[in-house]
Design an enzyme around this catalytic site. Structure first.
Site, short mmCIF file in Angstrom:
data_model
loop_
_atom_site.label_atom_id
_atom_site.label_comp_id
_atom_site.label_asym_id
_atom_site.label_seq_id
_atom_site.Cartn_x
_atom_site.Cartn_y
_atom_site.Cartn_z
N GLY A 45 0.83 -1.20 0.00
CA GLY A 45 0.00 0.00 0.00
C GLY A 45 0.87 1.25 0.00
O GLY A 45 1.86 1.32 0.72
N VAL B 172 17.84 8.45 -3.87
CA VAL B 172 18.46 8.77 -5.16
C VAL B 172 19.55 9.83 -4.98
O VAL B 172 20.69 9.67 -5.44
CB VAL B 172 17.39 9.26 -6.17
CG1 VAL B 172 18.03 9.80 -7.44
CG2 VAL B 172 16.43 8.11 -6.51
N CYS C 197 2.26 -8.37 -5.27
CA CYS C 197 2.81 -9.36 -6.20
C CYS C 197 2.91 -10.75 -5.57
O CYS C 197 3.95 -11.11 -5.00
CB CYS C 197 4.20 -8.87 -6.68
SG CYS C 197 5.00 -9.99 -7.82
N THR D 82 4.37 2.27 6.09
CA THR D 82 2.99 1.78 6.06
C THR D 82 2.15 2.61 6.99
O THR D 82 2.58 2.93 8.10
CB THR D 82 2.88 0.30 6.48
OG1 THR D 82 1.50 0.00 6.73
CG2 THR D 82 3.67 -0.01 7.75
N ASP E 193 -0.23 1.53 8.54
CA ASP E 193 -0.77 0.64 9.58
C ASP E 193 0.02 0.70 10.89
O ASP E 193 -0.50 0.34 11.94
CB ASP E 193 -0.79 -0.81 9.08
CG ASP E 193 -1.65 -0.98 7.84
OD1 ASP E 193 -2.51 -0.12 7.59
OD2 ASP E 193 -1.45 -1.98 7.12
N HIS F 235 -9.48 4.54 1.66
CA HIS F 235 -8.22 4.98 1.05
C HIS F 235 -7.97 6.47 1.15
O HIS F 235 -6.86 6.92 0.85
CB HIS F 235 -8.17 4.52 -0.41
CG HIS F 235 -8.05 3.03 -0.54
ND1 HIS F 235 -9.12 2.19 -0.42
CD2 HIS F 235 -6.96 2.25 -0.73
CE1 HIS F 235 -8.71 0.94 -0.54
NE2 HIS F 235 -7.41 0.95 -0.74
N VAL F 236 -8.99 7.23 1.56
CA VAL F 236 -8.77 8.67 1.79
C VAL F 236 -7.57 8.87 2.72
O VAL F 236 -6.79 9.81 2.57
CB VAL F 236 -10.05 9.27 2.43
CG1 VAL F 236 -9.80 10.61 3.06
CG2 VAL F 236 -11.15 9.37 1.39
N ARG G 81 -4.87 7.21 2.85
CA ARG G 81 -3.55 6.95 2.24
C ARG G 81 -3.13 8.04 1.27
O ARG G 81 -1.95 8.17 0.97
CB ARG G 81 -3.59 5.60 1.52
CG ARG G 81 -3.45 4.45 2.44
CD ARG G 81 -2.83 3.21 1.87
NE ARG G 81 -2.95 2.95 0.48
CZ ARG G 81 -3.37 1.78 -0.02
NH1 ARG G 81 -3.76 0.82 0.79
NH2 ARG G 81 -3.38 1.58 -1.31
O1 F6P Z 1 -1.44 -1.73 4.45
C1 F6P Z 1 -2.00 -0.50 4.15
C2 F6P Z 1 -3.48 -0.64 3.89
O2 F6P Z 1 -4.00 0.63 3.57
C3 F6P Z 1 -4.30 -1.29 4.99
O3 F6P Z 1 -4.60 -0.40 6.04
C4 F6P Z 1 -5.50 -1.78 4.23
O4 F6P Z 1 -6.12 -2.86 4.90
C5 F6P Z 1 -4.91 -2.21 2.92
O5 F6P Z 1 -3.69 -1.51 2.77
C6 F6P Z 1 -5.78 -1.97 1.73
O6 F6P Z 1 -5.16 -2.52 0.62
P1 F6P Z 1 -5.57 -2.20 -0.87
O7 F6P Z 1 -5.17 -0.78 -1.16
O8 F6P Z 1 -4.79 -3.18 -1.66
O9 F6P Z 1 -7.05 -2.36 -0.95
#
Ligand code: F6P
Length: 325
Positions: A13, A26, A75, A127, A129, A255-256, A258
């Site tokens: 992620g 880099v 992957c 991460t 998490d 995903h907001v 991230r």
């Molecule tokens: O590991 C980061 C994370 O955002 C987790 O919190 C979440 O469970 C997972 O990835 C979601 O994965 P994907 O973006 O593949 O749906």
């Protein structure tokens, strides 16, 4: 004479701050006399030899950008022994002498498998998490937490206007750190996470107690990995709505958390990690994960951290009860 080549990839992620880490890898690599190769799309790109040399200019203007300019992928093929062998061959055939892997738990487990073949690998903890061992905090956690907090603050406002309860589900995979930290910093009435399982009845009671104490709203922050997720809890609560007092709504942040630009903390952390990672390769000290412990950059051997999951901070858990009022 050819410059020794190192490579860098981002995996799993994405996390705000990954670009700052790539930039540091880099530029420091070039400064130390190396050529640095970017591998697109994580371990997928490593198996497909999706390589290109990065210049100092290629990483200009990226420190403030979220996501990853190298792209990322999950992957499954890399998890097999054949996948790891192929990856090592591809690196060696491209004249690459060391690899920096920027990613979270699954990615660092993969990186450790490659390191175990004798190929020089250094990991950078990244991460949202915050479940990686060997570091107090990973790249992206602080920014994701601030995104979650802003959402909670906003939800609280509308919740108060309508006398509602909200269950706000946050990411974190199997780790409750984001829920715990956002719940405490956001003044939540209930925090639900995998490490401290709560029965639905207990969660509903916490929200109802807030109603009974005369609060205008109640917020429950729920980790996506908790035994009962936000929707399951809401279904349970529906049958009890009269008892709950509040009308109940669910918001899943997803995903907001991230996306978005990395904050100052993540830019600095990522830069420190990136510089250290490439220095480890340059000084021939690979096989480690770069992390932060008690404010200091620490390199922990993969054998001590790979495949492990960090436990929850009990000093924070203890505060939940102290602050409930
Ligand atoms: O590991 C980061 C994370 O955002 C987790 O919190 C979440 O469970 C997972 O990835 C979601 O994965 P994907 O973006 O593949 O749906």
């Amino acid at each position: 004479m050819e410059k020794p080549r190192f490579a860098v990839l981002t995996s799993g992620g994405d996390a705000p701050g990954m670009n700052a880490a790539i930039r540091a890898v880099v530029r420091t690599g070039i400064h130390l006399g190396h050529e640095v190769v970017g591998i697109n799309e994580g371990f997928r790109g490593l198996l497909d030899t999706n390589f290109h040399v990065l210049s100092a200019r290629d990483v200009g203007g990226v420190i403030q950008q979220g996501g990853t300019i190298l792209g990322s992928a999950r992957c499954p093929e890399f998890k097999s022994k054949d996948g790891v062998r192929k990856a090592k061959n591809n690196l060696q055939e491209a004249g690459i002498e060391g690899l920096v892997v920027i990613g979270g738990n699954g990615s660092q487990t993969g990186a450790a498998a490659l390191a175990a073949t004798g190929f020089p690998v250094v990991g950078i903890a990244s991460t949202i998490d915050n479940d990686l061992c060997g570091t107090d905090i990973s790249i992206g956690v602080d920014t994701a937490l601030n995104v979650a907090l802003e959402a909670i603050d906003r939800i609280k406002i509308t919740a108060s206007s309508h006398h509602r309860a909200f269950l706000v589900e946050v990411m974190g995979r199997k780790c409750g750190y984001l829920a715990l930290a956002a719940g405490i910093a956001g003044g939540a009435e209930a925090i639900v996470m995998p490490e401290v399982p709560l029965e639905p009845e207990v969660v509903i009671n916490l929200l109802r107690d807030a109603y009974n104490r005369g609060k205008a709203h109640a917020i429950g922050v729920v980790a996506e990995g908790a035994r009962f997720n936000a929707h399951t809890l809401a279904d349970y609560a529906k049958a009890q709505e009269d008892r709950l007092g509040f009308d109940l709504r669910v918001v899943t942040l997803g995903h907001v958390q991230r996306g978005g630009a990395p904050g100052a903390f993540d830019r600095l952390l990522a830069t420190r990690f990136g510089v250290t990672a490439i220095e480890c390769l340059h000084h021939e000290s690979p096989g480690v994960l770069v992390g932060l412990q008690k404010g200091q950059i620490v390199c922990t051997p993969y054998a001590m951290v790979a495949g492990k999951t960090k436990g929850i901070d009990q000093s924070l858990v203890r505060m939940i009860e102290l602050l409930a009022a």
